[in-house]
Design an enzyme around this catalytic site. Structure first.
Site, short mmCIF file in Angstrom:
data_model
loop_
_atom_site.label_atom_id
_atom_site.label_comp_id
_atom_site.label_asym_id
_atom_site.label_seq_id
_atom_site.Cartn_x
_atom_site.Cartn_y
_atom_site.Cartn_z
N THR A 17 -7.73 3.15 -5.91
CA THR A 17 -7.40 3.62 -3.97
C THR A 17 -8.08 2.20 -3.53
O THR A 17 -8.34 0.61 -4.22
CB THR A 17 -8.63 4.78 -4.05
N ASP A 18 -7.28 2.22 -2.24
CA ASP A 18 -8.18 0.76 -1.25
C ASP A 18 -9.22 1.57 -1.05
O ASP A 18 -9.97 2.46 -1.80
CB ASP A 18 -7.56 1.00 -0.06
N TRP A 19 -9.95 0.74 -0.23
CA TRP A 19 -12.05 0.00 -0.72
C TRP A 19 -12.48 1.48 0.32
O TRP A 19 -11.83 1.25 1.35
CB TRP A 19 -12.56 -1.47 -0.10
N HIS A 79 0.89 -0.67 0.25
CA HIS A 79 -0.11 0.42 0.33
C HIS A 79 0.84 1.30 0.38
O HIS A 79 1.74 0.96 0.99
CB HIS A 79 -0.71 -0.15 1.15
N TYR A 99 -4.44 4.09 2.87
CA TYR A 99 -5.71 5.42 4.02
C TYR A 99 -4.87 5.97 4.40
O TYR A 99 -5.59 7.37 5.29
CB TYR A 99 -7.33 4.14 4.87
#
Length: 674
Positions: free
Chosen positions: A376-378, A290, A340
């Site tokens: 993007t992450d979720w 990430h 995030y």
């Protein structure tokens, strides 16, 4: 008098009964409407938006699919044309709605027989949150999907073909890219992977780091790639290039440990196994994550949750965490996912990474030169709700919580991201363009990247699996399964080998009476006599999970092992009592480093494992194979030592119980480090 006193009583009972029956009938009617009538109507409406399947046209003796059904061979339909020409041609034909749909990759469900996931399913709660297949593909024009509901391999392949046939009936026939996340792990670990019994099984990435074998890592990628392809899965949301410099973090098991050089070597080999030298028709595209390294979270608290939103660098090691990502870029990884967190580092905006222009545009794209897709992450934007009513965990829009959904979407695109993970609201992008808050030219930049990947994967020419018998022959074939077992054995790390009857307890050579916990009795019976009574046993073998702190404030906390690295007093006392009663071998799943000095002291043998099946584990315990693994992180000596560590700095625990790189073998006094 008696008659009048009884009659109203009977009427009251009759009225209550009718009320109960009426209420039950009303509830049943609502249930039928919500779970059958309304979904059926919506599904029929969605399918009504679709046209015919793509005809086949023949030009110069070659067959092509007429994806836009105009009777002509368009450039984007012609497999003989260069990728960039095909991208240009299709981009010029796409509407704004179609471009917006391209920029989303939500979760979707499927039925166990491979048919469309169109109905809510109480046995699968996520179907109550996410859109159906037809809503996603036909109405929202989304053509990237993450499959979270796994079934037999041939059923997944059949579902892929059904989804591709649906996509073929859209206006331009743009095929779907189906993604998945960690299918090949040896044990089920919710929040990190979804266990599939039919594929080859390998240790978690942290176990591959313990094995220290880049050739084996690439072999895993090549074999898993073939299994993915046989099911129609073309995107892998891995590997994690994060570094486990903070031992309390709940994703340590999915990393390659705390050493940046080792992690870089394994990240490179992983990607080359799945993608090859570059993305092509035989590839599964990878999404490294990430960025810029999710490991150094404040106090180890994960940034899926509001209490873990900050990423800190007290040791000044920001660039150290970039090393594995640079390795991924060097082998042309197709995609990157930012985390995030909000970076607490000078020179960067104090907003979450996906919103952070200084991180995405400035660092990733300009300074490091990454030209691929940024996803993007979720769940950064919208508040997810069950049946559109009951809210779930808050969106992870750290640092910009006060913005509207429209403003968040704009900020992410402006930061340099190309796709939204876990979201399904393309109408927000359409609104941004129509209000001139984002230019269509900017949208084209992202859509061009996403189209390019689809063309390179060969999806426009043939997205179908078709031969389901080949799927069953490929997935979980004996050669792949045996290679996975080799990797499981090589990942085991022998940390302690004390004495029993004057000899090293491991390997166990005699056929003894064995008390065990969490080990398959049939497997154990191959090596010894199994007893359920500790007092009758000659020794105990305990297969344990490392300690963690259960939490339940947020739904996702149920799937994360976080918090304390030490056992509670009751569990610690229970284990010590067993070890003082009988000679004990511990086989502990170190998904994170554990603080267990008292337990290690009382044990006779201690093996670290990183997600392993009982067969390969017992092969090593009983000497069929020797342990060769080395610790991929430090084992701290105390909770105080953990608290004094710097979250971003590797191997900085004071006097660790076991240092990074520690590992014994079965030869006398043989210790290898680093």
């Amino acid at each position: 008098m008696d008659v009048y006193s009884i009659k109203p009583k009977k009427e009251r009972k009759f009225t209550v009964r009718n009320w109960i029956l009426g209420t039950a009938g009303f509830i049943f009617l609502v249930f039928v409407i919500v779970f059958w009538v309304a979904p059926t109507i919506r599904s029929r409406s969605n399918f009504g938006l679709l046209g015919v399947e793509a005809p086949v046209i023949q030009v110069d003796g070659v067959k092509f699919r007429d994806l836009n059904k105009n009777g002509l061979l368009d450039v984007y339909e012609d497999s003989r044309q260069p990728v960039e020409r095909r991208v240009d041609d299709l981009l010029g034909q796409m509407s704004l709605d179609e471009k917006a749909g391209m920029m989303y990759i939500p979760l979707v469900a499927m039925n166990k027989d491979g048919s469309y996931g169109e109905m809510p399913d109480l046995t699968n709660p996520l179907t109550l949150v996410h859109h159906t297949n037809s809503e996603t593909v036909a109405r929202l024009r989304i053509n990237h999907l993450l499959l979270y509901d796994y079934a037999p391999p041939s059923a997944i392949a059949r579902w892929n073909d059904n989804i591709q046939k649906m996509a073929e009936r859209t206006r331009l026939g743009i095929p779907v890219t189906i993604g998945a996340n960690s299918l090949n792990m040896a044990v089920d670990y919710p929040g990190s992977n979804i266990y599939m019994g039919s594929v080859s099984h390998w240790p978690f990435p942290i176990g591959m780091a313990a094995a220290r074998d880049t050739a084996l890592m690439r072999t895993f990628g090549e074999m898993a790639r073939q299994e993915y392809l046989a099911m129609g899965i073309r995107l892998n949301l891995n590997p994690l290039a994060d570094l486990a410099t903070e031992p309390r973090w709940g994703k340590v098991n999915s990393t390659f440990g705390e050493d940046a050089v080792l992690s870089a070597q394994l990240v490179r080999a992983y990607i080359q196994g799945f993608q090859g030298d570059s993305v092509c028709v035989n590839s599964v595209a990878c999404m490294v994550k990430h960025f810029p390294g999710g490991g150094p979270l404040e106090n180890g608290e994960d940034s899926h949750f509001p209490y873990g939103k900050f990423q800190v660098y007290p040791g000044g090691q920001f660039d150290y965490h970039l090393i594995p990502f640079k390795a991924a870029f060097a082998v042309n990884v197709s995609r990157v996912m930012p985390y995030y967190s909000i970076p607490q580092e000078k020179g960067f905006q104090k907003v979450g990474f996906a919103f952070n222009k200084s991180i995405i545009s400035g660092l990733l794209q300009e300074r490091l030169g990454f030209k691929g897709i940024v996803c993007t992450d979720w769940n950064l934007i919208e508040q997810q709700k069950v049946l559109g009513v009951m809210p779930l965990d808050p969106p992870k829009s750290w640092g910009v919580e006060g913005l509207t959904d429209l403003e968040k979407t704009r900020m992410i695109i402006d930061a340099g991201c190309d796709q939204f993970g876990g979201e399904d609201s393309p109408e927000l992008i359409v609104e941004l363009v129509k209000k001139k808050m984002i230019s269509e030219e900017r949208i084209n930049i992202s859509v061009r990247k996403l189209l390019r990947e689809k063309f390179k994967l060969g999806l426009f020419d043939n997205p179908y699996v078709s031969d389901y018998s080949k799927t069953d022959q490929t997935v979980g074939q004996k050669r792949f399964v045996e290679a996975g077992k080799v990797a499981q054995r090589k990942s085991l790390v022998l940390l302690k080998n004390g004495l029993m009857s004057g000899q090293r307890i491991l390997p166990i050579r005699k056929r003894l009476k064995v008390y065990s916990e969490n080990i398959d009795r049939a497997q154990l019976a191959k090596y010894g006599e199994v007893t359920e009574n500790l007092e009758d046993a000659d020794l105990a073998i305990l297969k344990l999970d490392a300690p963690f702190e259960p939490r339940n404030k947020y739904l996702l906390e149920l799937y994360y092992r976080q918090g304390s690295l030490a056992y509670s007093g009751d569990e610690r006392g229970r284990l010590i009592k067993i070890m003082r009663t009988k000679p004990t071998v511990l086989c502990m799943f170190l998904d994170r480093p554990a603080v267990i000095p008292e337990i290690v002291k009382e044990s006779r043998g201690f093996i670290a494992q990183f997600g392993i099946e009982d067969g390969p584990l017992l092969d090593v315990v009983f000497g069929v194979h020797k342990p060769t693994g080395k610790l991929p992180f430090e084992m701290p000596a105390s909770l105080e030592a953990v608290e004094q560590q710097k979250e971003d700095t590797p191997y900085d625990s004071e006097q660790p119980l076991f240092p990074f790189g520690f590992g014994l073998s079965y030869e006398p006094n043989s210790i290898s480090q680093k």
